[in-house]
Design an enzyme around this catalytic site. Sequence first.
Site, PDB file in Angstrom:
ATOM      1  N   PHE A 121     100.540  82.108  19.338  1.00 48.49           N
ATOM      2  CA  PHE A 121     100.738  83.524  19.018  1.00 48.49           C
ATOM      3  C   PHE A 121     100.298  83.824  17.586  1.00 48.49           C
ATOM      4  CE2 PHE A 121     104.050  86.868  17.801  1.00 48.49           C
ATOM      5  CZ  PHE A 121     103.349  87.919  18.376  1.00 48.49           C
ATOM      6  N   LEU A 197     102.731  79.290  22.243  1.00 48.52           N
ATOM      7  CA  LEU A 197     102.314  79.910  23.503  1.00 48.52           C
ATOM      8  C   LEU A 197     101.183  79.128  24.148  1.00 48.52           C
ATOM      9  CD1 LEU A 197     102.329  83.791  22.876  1.00 48.52           C
ATOM     10  CD2 LEU A 197     103.986  82.410  24.151  1.00 48.52           C
TER      11      LEU A 197
END
Length: 547
Positions: A121, A197
Site C-alpha cells: 500500500f 498488501l
Amino acid sequence: MLLVQLYVIIYAIKAISGASIDPFGWARADRLEFHIPWLPFENETRCYDELGCLNITRSWYHLIYRPFNVFPLPRSVINTKFILYTRANPNTSETLRALDENLKKSSLDLKKKIKFIIHGFIDTPLSNWVGDMKDELLKGEDLNVIIVDWAGGSLPLYTQATANTRLVGLELGYFINFLMKNYAVDPADIHIIGHSLGAHTAGYAGSMVPGLGRITGLDPAEPYFQGMPSHVRLDPTDAQLVDVIHTDGKGIIFLGYGMSQSCGHVDFYPNSGKEQPGCDITQTPLIPLTLIKEGLEEASRVLVACNHIRAIKLFTESINSQCPYIAHQCPSYQHFVSGKCFTCKSGAGNCAVMGYHLDASPHLENEVTPQTNKFHETIGTKFYTITGKEQPYCHRLYRISIELAKPLIAESWVQGFLKASLHSPSGVVHINLTPSGDMKLAHGTTHTMVVSHPSDLGGNVKKVELNWEYDMNVLEPRTLCLLWCNDHLYVKSVTVDEMELPGRGKRDTHFTNRLCSPSKRDYADISNGGRAVFVDVCNTDKRDVTR
C-alpha cells in the site's frame, strides 16, 4: 475518515477487553438475516476479459473485520505491469505482458527460476527496498526477477487498494499460467515475495496456479484480512510452501499494520513479531541517522512504519548473509526467551531458518521437492528468534543459565541488573542480560534466558565474567537495602549453550559450556557493583552433547 474511526473504535474495544470481539462468528455477513446498506442482497460479479471474473459474496464481509467492500478500479487505471531484470540486464528494465509478441524477444530466460516482488500500500516499484531486494536476488543467484508494478492501484484509499489487490492477483495468476501453458515453465520454480498488501496479492495469484512453488509474505497487512476466511487472505493452500515473517503485529489500534494471525506453513515472529529493536524513535536518533545515510524516502518510512518494513530488511539481508536466522518453534515468545524451546534437530520440526534460505531448515532434510516438505505439520504454530536493531540484523543465539547458591547469609531474593562477558578463542562478547529492566533473582534457583549477539563463539566459551548491580526501588520497601539487608548475589555456576544448525547428513550438535567459580567455595559472592569470574573448573568439562 469515518472508516478509520470505526476501525479504531472496534480495535480499542478489542484491546481493552483482551478477548476476541466475535468468538462465535456472529458478525459474519453470511449469518446476518437483515439488510445492511453495504452488504449485497445477492452475489455481485464483474468480469475482466481474459482474466476471468471476481465476485463479492457475503463471505467477503464481516461487520467488524471487513465491513466495506468495493470492486477493483478498471484495469487501465491500475495498469499492472511486469518489469523484468536479469544478471545480464540488472539495471535496465523490460516490461513483459502476456499475449505480447515481444515476450519471446525479451531477456526472460525460461530455463531459470523466476522471483516476483510485489510492493504494498502507498508504494511503488521505485521504492528503495524494491531495488535493494532485486539486486540481492541477482547477486545471490542467476535467475529472473520480475517486479509487479501496481502503483496505479496501491495509491488510492486503503479500502479501494484492498479491492485492487484482487485484480492484480488475477493479472499475475493469468501471467504465470500463460508462461506455464505456452513456455512450459515449471510452477515449482516460481517464488512470489510480497510485502503488506502485496503478500495477500501473492495469495490471490497463488490460488490460481496449481503447484506454485513458494510464496513469502513479508508482514502481511492486517486491516480487512485478519480474522477473515482463508480465501480472503494469504493462506497455506496458496503455494506448496508459504512462509511468513511477522514484524508489526501490535494491532491497528496501536498503529501496528501487520497480521499477528499465522497464515502460512511456517510463521516467523522475530522479537515477538510486534515491536522491533531500534524502532522506538523516542529512544534512538533513528530518523536523523537514516535521513543522512539513506535519504528522505527511507527516513519517512522509518518514521511511519519502522516495524512494518523491518520484515523487508530481514528478508533482504538473509539472501546473501552467511549468518542463518535460526528460529525455534515455541508456544510463546516468553517461553522462548526463557530458554524453554532451545532445540534444533533434523526432521523434528522444532527449528527453521527464517528468510530466503528456508530450504536449509532441518525440516527439509532429505526432502526432494517442496511438495513433500514437512512444514505442513507446522501450520498454525509460531517460530521465534531475536535480531539486532541495525544491520547486520542476524544474530547468534545463546542460552545462558545462572545457577544461584543459597548460603545462610543470602537474602531469599534480590533484584538488579546483570551483564556478562563471554570469552572464547574466537573473541569476547559483551551481553546485557537484563535489557528490559531489573530482574528478580531467587537464591537457590536457576535463571535461564536466551540472548543474542552478532558474533559466533563457535560453542567454545572458556570464561564468563558477571557484573552485578543491585536495584533499590522506593516503591518496593523490601528492596531498600541500607543497613539491614544483603545486596550480594551468590552464583554457583554459569552455563552457556549455543546451537549449530544441523546440516544434511550431519549429527545434531548442541554445545554446552558449564563454568564455575575458581574460589574454594562452591559459589561466587558478588557484591553490589562487583564482578566475578567463572572458568572451566566444574566437575563436568565442556562437552559436545549430541541429542
